[in-house]
Scaffold this motif. Structure first.
Motif, PDB file in Angstrom:
ATOM      1  N   TYR A 125      37.895 -30.624  54.836  1.00 24.95           N
ATOM      2  CA  TYR A 125      38.632 -30.441  56.086  1.00 24.95           C
ATOM      3  C   TYR A 125      38.804 -31.807  56.741  1.00 24.95           C
ATOM      4  O   TYR A 125      38.000 -32.719  56.508  1.00 24.95           O
ATOM      5  CB  TYR A 125      37.886 -29.526  57.052  1.00 24.95           C
ATOM      6  N   LYS A 126      39.823 -31.946  57.581  1.00 21.97           N
ATOM      7  CA  LYS A 126      39.993 -33.180  58.342  1.00 21.97           C
ATOM      8  C   LYS A 126      40.429 -32.850  59.757  1.00 21.97           C
ATOM      9  O   LYS A 126      40.977 -31.782  60.044  1.00 21.97           O
ATOM     10  CB  LYS A 126      40.992 -34.122  57.678  1.00 21.97           C
ATOM     11  N   THR A 134      41.992 -29.050  59.819  1.00 24.35           N
ATOM     12  CA  THR A 134      42.934 -28.646  58.784  1.00 24.35           C
ATOM     13  C   THR A 134      42.236 -28.637  57.439  1.00 24.35           C
ATOM     14  O   THR A 134      41.604 -29.627  57.054  1.00 24.35           O
ATOM     15  CB  THR A 134      44.138 -29.609  58.726  1.00 24.35           C
ATOM     16  N   THR A 136      42.180 -29.211  53.749  1.00 22.74           N
ATOM     17  CA  THR A 136      43.005 -30.077  52.908  1.00 22.74           C
ATOM     18  C   THR A 136      42.823 -29.825  51.419  1.00 22.74           C
ATOM     19  O   THR A 136      43.748 -30.035  50.648  1.00 22.74           O
ATOM     20  CB  THR A 136      42.716 -31.555  53.190  1.00 22.74           C
ATOM     21  N   GLN A 137      41.637 -29.404  50.991  1.00 21.15           N
ATOM     22  CA  GLN A 137      41.397 -29.175  49.564  1.00 21.15           C
ATOM     23  C   GLN A 137      40.356 -28.083  49.366  1.00 21.15           C
ATOM     24  O   GLN A 137      39.395 -27.987  50.126  1.00 21.15           O
ATOM     25  CB  GLN A 137      40.875 -30.452  48.885  1.00 21.15           C
ATOM     26  N   GLU A 174      42.865 -36.300  52.451  1.00 19.63           N
ATOM     27  CA  GLU A 174      43.550 -35.082  52.027  1.00 19.63           C
ATOM     28  C   GLU A 174      43.677 -34.981  50.517  1.00 19.63           C
ATOM     29  O   GLU A 174      43.442 -33.923  49.928  1.00 19.63           O
ATOM     30  CB  GLU A 174      44.941 -35.022  52.673  1.00 19.63           C
TER      31      GLU A 174
END
Length: 347
Positions: A125-126, A134, A136-137, A174
């Motif tokens: 997350y970021k 968000t 991201t992976q 990300e």
């Protein structure tokens, strides 16, 4: 969380300024049961809000950036982030996903990055503010496996997360790639890595039993030495995970989380990351450390015997030389045993 408890709960020595070269700071500690502690002078400590952690016996990570202290864990069902500007009042942001644990954070280039375990690999997350996140992976690679005890750091425009199964890196928080010659097969803690002296560093422990701690290093985080360097000796039965690696501007300091008898809790320091000397710290278990205003702040648990029964207490010590330790805070008996995480607003 529930309402925090304000006021001074330690620091019989009193005094102390909340500045380093005229700059104010705050220190925040969080344990694996969601208890928060904070101080503005290393000596006087207050209890903040209690967070509903259910972290499976490991302390969550806590980082400072963008004017916020940020921590992450789960409540037994869902993952969530929590953030605070002062260490006392916390706000939670729940993520409705059932991750077993979520415990590695770093801040760099105006961004928080958090790394945890998903169903079959790492999940990232970021956030730019520590409040809105968000995803991201998910399951970055098969190499990540179930190695959820990862440590994440930032330097030279690169985020790096390293775990027992290897390392991954990203320039934007990300998109992630697997590092070359990743050090693997050892246990790493969420706070046992750091970027310092122009390199990425990680202190790792052999998977079981007593033995030396391993110091791994990389110039850029994308390619690691294929060798394992046995740098920090440890021959006693209480050798535990290295819970913390910091650089105080002059030297590296690595912290053993403790466990076993009183003399089993150890640490080590080095000016070059190659030659290490050990030091004693007074914690029984759960120990971690920060450095601020010329002072080492050691947070963990100590033990004692009352009426023939063993008790355990949250404790905070300070030292200016890693030799003489002053007790600044001790709780009542809290059972056994809680790991700690720590950050300062000068990180």
């Amino acid at each position: 969380g529930v309402s925090g408890q304000g006021g001074n709960v330690g620091g019989s020595t009193g005094g102390g300024g909340s500045s380093s070269g005229g700059v104010s700071y705050t220190i925040v500690s969080v344990d694996d049961e969601g208890n928060t502690f904070y101080s503005t002078d290393t000596q006087n400590w207050a209890l903040g809000e209690v967070l509903p952690f259910d972290s499976g016996g490991y302390a969550p990570d806590v980082e400072y950036g963008a004017g916020m202290f940020v921590t992450t864990s789960n409540d037994g069902n869902d993952m969530y982030f929590a953030y605070s500007a002062d260490g006392n009042d916390w706000t939670e942001e729940k993520i409705t996903k059932s991750y077993y644990n979520y415990n590695s954070l770093t801040y760099g280039n105006g961004m928080f990055v958090s790394v945890g375990k998903g169903s079959g690999g790492w999940v990232m997350y970021k956030s730019t503010d520590g409040m809105s996140w968000t995803n991201t992976q998910d399951d970055v690679s098969s190499n990540s496996g179930t190695a959820w005890l990862s440590c994440t750091m930032y330097g030279e425009g690169t985020f790096v997360s390293i775990a027992s199964s290897g390392a991954v890196y990203s320039t934007d928080g990300e998109n992630w790639n697997t590092a070359s010659n990743s050090p693997s097969g050892y246990t790493v803690h969420p706070d046992s890595c750091a970027y310092a002296n122009g390199k990425f560093w990680a202190v790792k422990k052999t998977s079981g039993g007593s033995g030396p701690w391993i110091v791994a290093q990389s110039d850029d985080g994308t390619d690691w030495s294929s060798e394992s360097y046995d740098k920090i000796s440890c021959s006693h039965s209480g050798c535990g995970l290295m819970k913390r690696l910091i650089h105080d501007g002059t030297q590296f300091v690595a912290m053993d989380g403790g466990g076993g008898g009183a003399n089993s809790s150890r640490g080590a320091y080095s000016t070059d990351g190659d030659t290490w000397s050990t030091f004693y710290n007074p914690m029984y278990t759960g120990g971690t450390m920060a450095y601020v205003d010329g002072t080492y702040v050691l947070v963990g648990m100590i033990d004692g015997t009352v009426g023939g029964s063993q008790e355990h207490y949250n404790a905070i010590y300070t030292s200016t030389d890693l030799s003489t330790w002053t007790l600044q805070y001790q709780s009542g008996d809290v059972g056994c045993c809680g790991d700690k995480a720590i950050a300062t607003s000068l990180d």
